[in-house]
Enzyme design. Structure first.
Site, mmCIF file in Angstrom:
data_model
loop_
_atom_site.group_PDB
_atom_site.id
_atom_site.type_symbol
_atom_site.label_atom_id
_atom_site.label_comp_id
_atom_site.label_asym_id
_atom_site.label_seq_id
_atom_site.Cartn_x
_atom_site.Cartn_y
_atom_site.Cartn_z
ATOM 1 N N ARG A 152 0.870 -1.170 0.000
ATOM 2 C CA ARG A 152 0.000 0.000 0.000
ATOM 3 C C ARG A 152 0.911 1.226 0.000
ATOM 4 O O ARG A 152 2.029 1.190 0.516
ATOM 5 C CB ARG A 152 -0.891 0.021 1.247
ATOM 6 C CG ARG A 152 -1.808 -1.187 1.408
ATOM 7 C CD ARG A 152 -2.588 -1.089 2.716
ATOM 8 N NE ARG A 152 -3.495 -2.218 2.889
ATOM 9 C CZ ARG A 152 -3.195 -3.340 3.531
ATOM 10 N NH1 ARG A 152 -1.980 -3.478 4.076
ATOM 11 N NH2 ARG A 152 -4.072 -4.318 3.656
ATOM 12 N N LYS A 175 -1.842 -2.568 8.079
ATOM 13 C CA LYS A 175 -2.979 -2.138 8.888
ATOM 14 C C LYS A 175 -2.989 -2.858 10.227
ATOM 15 O O LYS A 175 -2.587 -4.010 10.340
ATOM 16 C CB LYS A 175 -4.285 -2.406 8.130
ATOM 17 C CG LYS A 175 -4.475 -1.528 6.897
ATOM 18 C CD LYS A 175 -5.818 -1.798 6.249
ATOM 19 C CE LYS A 175 -6.052 -0.874 5.064
ATOM 20 N NZ LYS A 175 -7.360 -1.117 4.413
ATOM 21 N N HIS A 243 -2.703 2.759 -5.882
ATOM 22 C CA HIS A 243 -3.278 1.541 -5.303
ATOM 23 C C HIS A 243 -3.572 0.505 -6.379
ATOM 24 O O HIS A 243 -3.560 -0.701 -6.108
ATOM 25 C CB HIS A 243 -4.555 1.871 -4.527
ATOM 26 C CG HIS A 243 -4.944 0.822 -3.534
ATOM 27 N ND1 HIS A 243 -4.201 0.568 -2.404
ATOM 28 C CD2 HIS A 243 -5.979 -0.055 -3.512
ATOM 29 C CE1 HIS A 243 -4.767 -0.407 -1.713
ATOM 30 N NE2 HIS A 243 -5.843 -0.808 -2.365
ATOM 31 N N ARG A 246 -0.909 -2.082 -6.726
ATOM 32 C CA ARG A 246 -1.003 -3.170 -5.747
ATOM 33 C C ARG A 246 -2.006 -4.221 -6.228
ATOM 34 O O ARG A 246 -1.761 -5.421 -6.133
ATOM 35 C CB ARG A 246 -1.415 -2.592 -4.396
ATOM 36 C CG ARG A 246 -1.785 -3.619 -3.323
ATOM 37 C CD ARG A 246 -2.057 -2.874 -2.020
ATOM 38 N NE ARG A 246 -2.881 -3.629 -1.098
ATOM 39 C CZ ARG A 246 -2.420 -4.486 -0.195
ATOM 40 N NH1 ARG A 246 -1.125 -4.717 -0.126
ATOM 41 N NH2 ARG A 246 -3.240 -5.104 0.638
ATOM 42 N N HIS A 269 -3.722 -9.092 4.123
ATOM 43 C CA HIS A 269 -5.163 -9.088 4.372
ATOM 44 C C HIS A 269 -5.471 -9.845 5.656
ATOM 45 O O HIS A 269 -4.911 -10.913 5.910
ATOM 46 C CB HIS A 269 -5.922 -9.735 3.207
ATOM 47 C CG HIS A 269 -6.005 -8.853 2.004
ATOM 48 N ND1 HIS A 269 -6.269 -9.333 0.741
ATOM 49 C CD2 HIS A 269 -5.856 -7.507 1.863
ATOM 50 C CE1 HIS A 269 -6.290 -8.328 -0.120
ATOM 51 N NE2 HIS A 269 -6.042 -7.218 0.536
ATOM 52 N N TYR A 278 -9.794 -10.851 -5.914
ATOM 53 C CA TYR A 278 -8.916 -10.941 -7.069
ATOM 54 C C TYR A 278 -9.255 -12.120 -7.968
ATOM 55 O O TYR A 278 -8.892 -12.132 -9.138
ATOM 56 C CB TYR A 278 -7.457 -11.004 -6.610
ATOM 57 C CG TYR A 278 -7.039 -9.741 -5.919
ATOM 58 C CD1 TYR A 278 -6.882 -8.558 -6.627
ATOM 59 C CD2 TYR A 278 -6.858 -9.714 -4.538
ATOM 60 C CE1 TYR A 278 -6.527 -7.385 -5.989
ATOM 61 C CE2 TYR A 278 -6.498 -8.547 -3.895
ATOM 62 C CZ TYR A 278 -6.339 -7.388 -4.621
ATOM 63 O OH TYR A 278 -5.996 -6.217 -3.990
#
Length: 297
Positions: A152, A175, A243, A246, A269, A278
């Site tokens: 990211r 994150k 983004h 990515r 994730h 995806y």
């Protein structure tokens, strides 16, 4: 002036007069050399400044058609045309201008991942617009990191000099403070190393790896604006953002057989459901291939 003398002057003009990045200099010089080789065959005879000044739009269309035959996509074709225009304008000087020719456009439609060809063209264009060589090298390194490692943009901006020296993997904090290990392609490591070699700012362990012009942290907004300008020049979709690089990293890995669980770890994730998006993107790409290739599609 003969073409063999024009190329060194063009290289010097880009590197010192325009202060373009090393990547842009290599790409633009290679384009000029391809154009000269094409004109020698297309027009016949030696190529000099006078011949280059007489190049017409029809000549450029023929040149681009040849490059299309080499397999380049829309983004690279637009980049090639931009380099050709710059070279012809340089040869013509203040008294002339290159022929006007509308560049290729990417058809608008369902959003698709950025292709490898488009990702490289995008990064080259952003780097080529930089005011100083070290800034061009920085921008190239950032975009190659997003595409080559799936980071990211916030994760890339949060990297510090503590990650140095670079190895085959990189520790990334994503994150919720979750740390993951991602592989670094040799090309990505080289891009970062070249940026660090040119940067006027020391890469200390407690300072950001990617710095702004005055030495502070590089703002993600600056990267986004640079990408926005490049996608307009290259005729790429409005969905082409930092983004999106990515997303392309993930989609291309999945298309080459990557396991969903492994991809989940690489992307950072929290749940597999976030990664499964995806599979739909890749299925859409497969349907495009099917429609274009199957005789009964």
């Amino acid at each position: 002036m003969e073409s063999h003398a024009l190329i060194p002057r063009w290289r010097d003009h880009l590197a010192h007069g325009r202060r373009r990045s090393a990547h842009t200099v290599r790409a633009y010089v290679a384009t000029a050399e391809r154009l000269i080789a094409f004109l020698q065959d297309h027009r016949g005879g030696a190529v000099d400044a006078a011949m280059l000044a007489s190049v017409e739009a029809a000549d450029l269309r023929a040149f681009l058609a040849l490059r299309r035959g080499d397999g380049i996509g829309n983004a690279s074709a637009a980049r090639e045309l931009s380099a050709v225009r710059g070279f012809l304008a340089f040869v013509a000087g203040e008294g002339g201008a290159p022929p006007r020719l509308k560049g290729p456009r990417v058809k608008k439609g369902i959003p698709r991942p950025v292709s490898p060809d488009e990702a490289v063209a995008l990064a080259e264009d952003v780097a080529g617009q930089a005011r100083e060589p070290w800034i061009g090298a920085r921008d190239w390194a950032v975009l190659m990191l997003l595409y080559g490692a799936g980071l990211r943009i916030g994760e890339a901006m949060a990297l510090t000099g503590a990650v140095l020296p670079l190895g085959e993997t990189l520790s990334v904090t994503g994150k919720r403070g979750k740390t993951r290990i991602v592989p670094l392609l040799p090309q990505v490591r080289t891009a970062i190393d070249e940026y660090l070699a040119l940067s006027p700012h020391m890469a200390s362990k407690d300072q950001p790896l990617f710095r702004g012009r005055r030495g502070g942290p590089l703002s993600p907004a600056l990267v986004r604006r640079a990408v926005q300008g490049a996608r307009g020049r290259l005729g790429l979709s409005e969905r082409t953002t930092p983004h999106a690089l990515r997303h392309s990293f993930a989609t291309h890995l999945l298309g080459r057989g990557a396991d969903l669980r492994a991809l989940q770890e690489l992307l950072g994730h929290a749940s597999l459901s976030s990664t499964q998006i995806y599979t739909a993107v890749d299925a859409a790409h497969l349907m495009d291939v099917y429609r274009n290739a199957h005789p009964r599609a």
